[in-house]
Write an enzyme that holds these catalytic residues in place. Sequence first.
Site, PDB file in Angstrom:
ATOM      1  N   ASN A   1       0.823  -1.488   0.199  1.00 16.57           N
ATOM      2  CA  ASN A   1      -0.109  -0.074   0.042  1.00 16.57           C
ATOM      3  C   ASN A   1       1.443   1.227   0.288  1.00 16.57           C
ATOM      4  O   ASN A   1       1.148   1.497   0.792  1.00 16.57           O
ATOM      5  CB  ASN A   1      -0.660  -0.159   1.527  1.00 16.57           C
ATOM      6  N   TRP A   2       1.236   1.996  -0.859  1.00 15.91           N
ATOM      7  CA  TRP A   2       1.755   2.864  -1.096  1.00 15.91           C
ATOM      8  C   TRP A   2       1.057   4.694  -0.777  1.00 15.91           C
ATOM      9  O   TRP A   2       2.075   5.536  -0.289  1.00 15.91           O
ATOM     10  CB  TRP A   2       2.551   3.359  -2.577  1.00 15.91           C
ATOM     11  N   LYS A   3      -0.426   3.972  -0.299  1.00 17.27           N
ATOM     12  CA  LYS A   3      -0.913   5.214   0.482  1.00 17.27           C
ATOM     13  C   LYS A   3      -0.260   7.164  -0.025  1.00 17.27           C
ATOM     14  O   LYS A   3      -0.580   7.201  -1.137  1.00 17.27           O
ATOM     15  CB  LYS A   3       0.210   5.588   1.803  1.00 17.27           C
TER      16      LYS A   3
ATOM     17  N   HIS B   1      -9.663   0.637   5.077  1.00 17.17           N
ATOM     18  CA  HIS B   1      -8.194   0.467   6.018  1.00 17.17           C
ATOM     19  C   HIS B   1      -8.579   1.568   6.254  1.00 17.17           C
ATOM     20  O   HIS B   1      -9.105   2.136   7.144  1.00 17.17           O
ATOM     21  CB  HIS B   1      -7.099   1.395   4.947  1.00 17.17           C
TER      22      HIS B   1
ATOM     23  N   GLU C   1      -6.424   4.179   7.993  1.00 23.83           N
ATOM     24  CA  GLU C   1      -6.653   5.273   8.172  1.00 23.83           C
ATOM     25  C   GLU C   1      -7.553   6.373   7.324  1.00 23.83           C
ATOM     26  O   GLU C   1      -7.816   7.491   7.334  1.00 23.83           O
ATOM     27  CB  GLU C   1      -5.784   5.826   6.986  1.00 23.83           C
TER      28      GLU C   1
ATOM     29  N   GLU D   1      -4.916  -5.593  10.418  1.00 22.74           N
ATOM     30  CA  GLU D   1      -4.183  -4.388  10.230  1.00 22.74           C
ATOM     31  C   GLU D   1      -4.815  -4.038  12.026  1.00 22.74           C
ATOM     32  O   GLU D   1      -5.074  -2.971  12.049  1.00 22.74           O
ATOM     33  CB  GLU D   1      -4.464  -3.295   9.217  1.00 22.74           C
TER      34      GLU D   1
ATOM     35  N   GLY E   1       2.119   1.476  10.962  1.00 24.36           N
ATOM     36  CA  GLY E   1       3.227   2.641  10.844  1.00 24.36           C
ATOM     37  C   GLY E   1       3.884   3.627  12.133  1.00 24.36           C
ATOM     38  O   GLY E   1       4.259   4.005  12.567  1.00 24.36           O
TER      39      GLY E   1
ATOM     40  N   SER F   1       3.710  -2.406  10.020  1.00 23.73           N
ATOM     41  CA  SER F   1       5.163  -2.615  10.612  1.00 23.73           C
ATOM     42  C   SER F   1       5.650  -4.243  10.239  1.00 23.73           C
ATOM     43  O   SER F   1       6.223  -4.501  10.879  1.00 23.73           O
ATOM     44  CB  SER F   1       5.415  -1.961  11.872  1.00 23.73           C
TER      45      SER F   1
ATOM     46  N   GLY G   1       2.630  -1.112   4.370  1.00 26.51           N
ATOM     47  CA  GLY G   1       3.621   0.449   4.004  1.00 26.51           C
ATOM     48  C   GLY G   1       4.284   0.760   4.069  1.00 26.51           C
ATOM     49  O   GLY G   1       4.980   0.536   2.562  1.00 26.51           O
ATOM     50  N   GLY G   2       4.864   0.937   4.419  1.00 22.83           N
ATOM     51  CA  GLY G   2       6.505   1.459   4.820  1.00 22.83           C
ATOM     52  C   GLY G   2       7.220   0.376   3.689  1.00 22.83           C
ATOM     53  O   GLY G   2       7.774   1.910   2.967  1.00 22.83           O
TER      54      GLY G   2
HETATM   55  P1  PGA Z   1       3.115  -0.485   7.357  1.00 21.18           P
HETATM   56  O1  PGA Z   1       1.714  -0.017   7.107  1.00 21.18           O
HETATM   57  O2  PGA Z   1       3.148  -1.310   7.171  1.00 21.18           O
HETATM   58  O3  PGA Z   1       3.684   0.634   7.612  1.00 21.18           O
HETATM   59  O4  PGA Z   1       2.932  -0.455   9.185  1.00 21.18           O
HETATM   60  C1  PGA Z   1       0.115  -1.841   6.594  1.00 21.18           C
HETATM   61  C2  PGA Z   1      -1.013  -0.368   6.116  1.00 21.18           C
HETATM   62  O5  PGA Z   1      -0.874   0.578   6.607  1.00 21.18           O
HETATM   63  O6  PGA Z   1      -1.777  -1.484   5.831  1.00 21.18           O
END
Ligand code: PGA
Length: 251
Positions: free
Chosen positions: A11-13, A96, A98, A168, A174, A214, A235-236
């Site tokens: 997920n490149w957000k 998600h 967020e 998640e 994050g 993470s 994510g990251g």
């Molecule tokens: P993260 O994000 O790997 O940076 O914790 C995961 C996600 O939000 O899907």
Amino acid sequence: MTKRTPVIAGNWKMHNTLAESAALIEALKTAGNKNNAEVIVAPSFTSLAKVAELAKGSHIQVSCQDVHWEDKGAFTSAVSPVQAKDAGATLTILGHSERRSVFGDTDEILNKKVAAALRHGLTIIFCVGETLQEREANETIAVINAQLENGLKGYTAEELKGLIIAYEPVWAIGTGKTATPDQAQEVHAAIRQFLADKYGQEYADATRILYGGSVKDSNVDEIMAQPDVDGALVGGQALLADKFARIINFN
Ligand code: PGA
């Protein structure tokens, strides 16, 4: 280790210019895929068409990060499932954390988005997860069951065939804090039990449940070793070609 085909999704957000997106997808195309995983990237909407074009003919599938529930209309800044498909997405992430916490996507809204994605044949990666407060109050499973119950309300196992679930924990996204493999396994098993009770054992056995929060090159192997963990939503580290390549090629 899962008995299902593993799914590794990035997920490149709200990251990456067009040039950065292009460079990343090109690097991932040659990164190998030794587990024959389904590899998915979810760029932002500005990069979606470009990434889909570059991924064509490769083993990498392209997802969007959200869709609106209507096909078109006066919804300034939103993107419809029709537009996402037109740009090359074959999947969409929905729910998600967020989206839930920053943009106010409720279970009711998500249920409408599920309808929209199903209507247009977009495979859904449906995210669920508890906050730290909910975990500490021993509400984890109840919270997740309610997210599944309400978000997926109104659909049969047949209609939800192929749906991917991502667990998640909000406190792990994050933050650098990862659920332990045991914590992940416990919740994944509970989600699979929910699916079995609601949609039947066959559906539960076939559905992939990803862990997200993470996930790193350094912890993916132990997480993927759990029997009910069928993949990762990253994510990251999905923004770093070498790290994500290592995650795709987990041991
Ligand atoms: P993260 O994000 O790997 O940076 O914790 C995961 C996600 O939000 O899907």
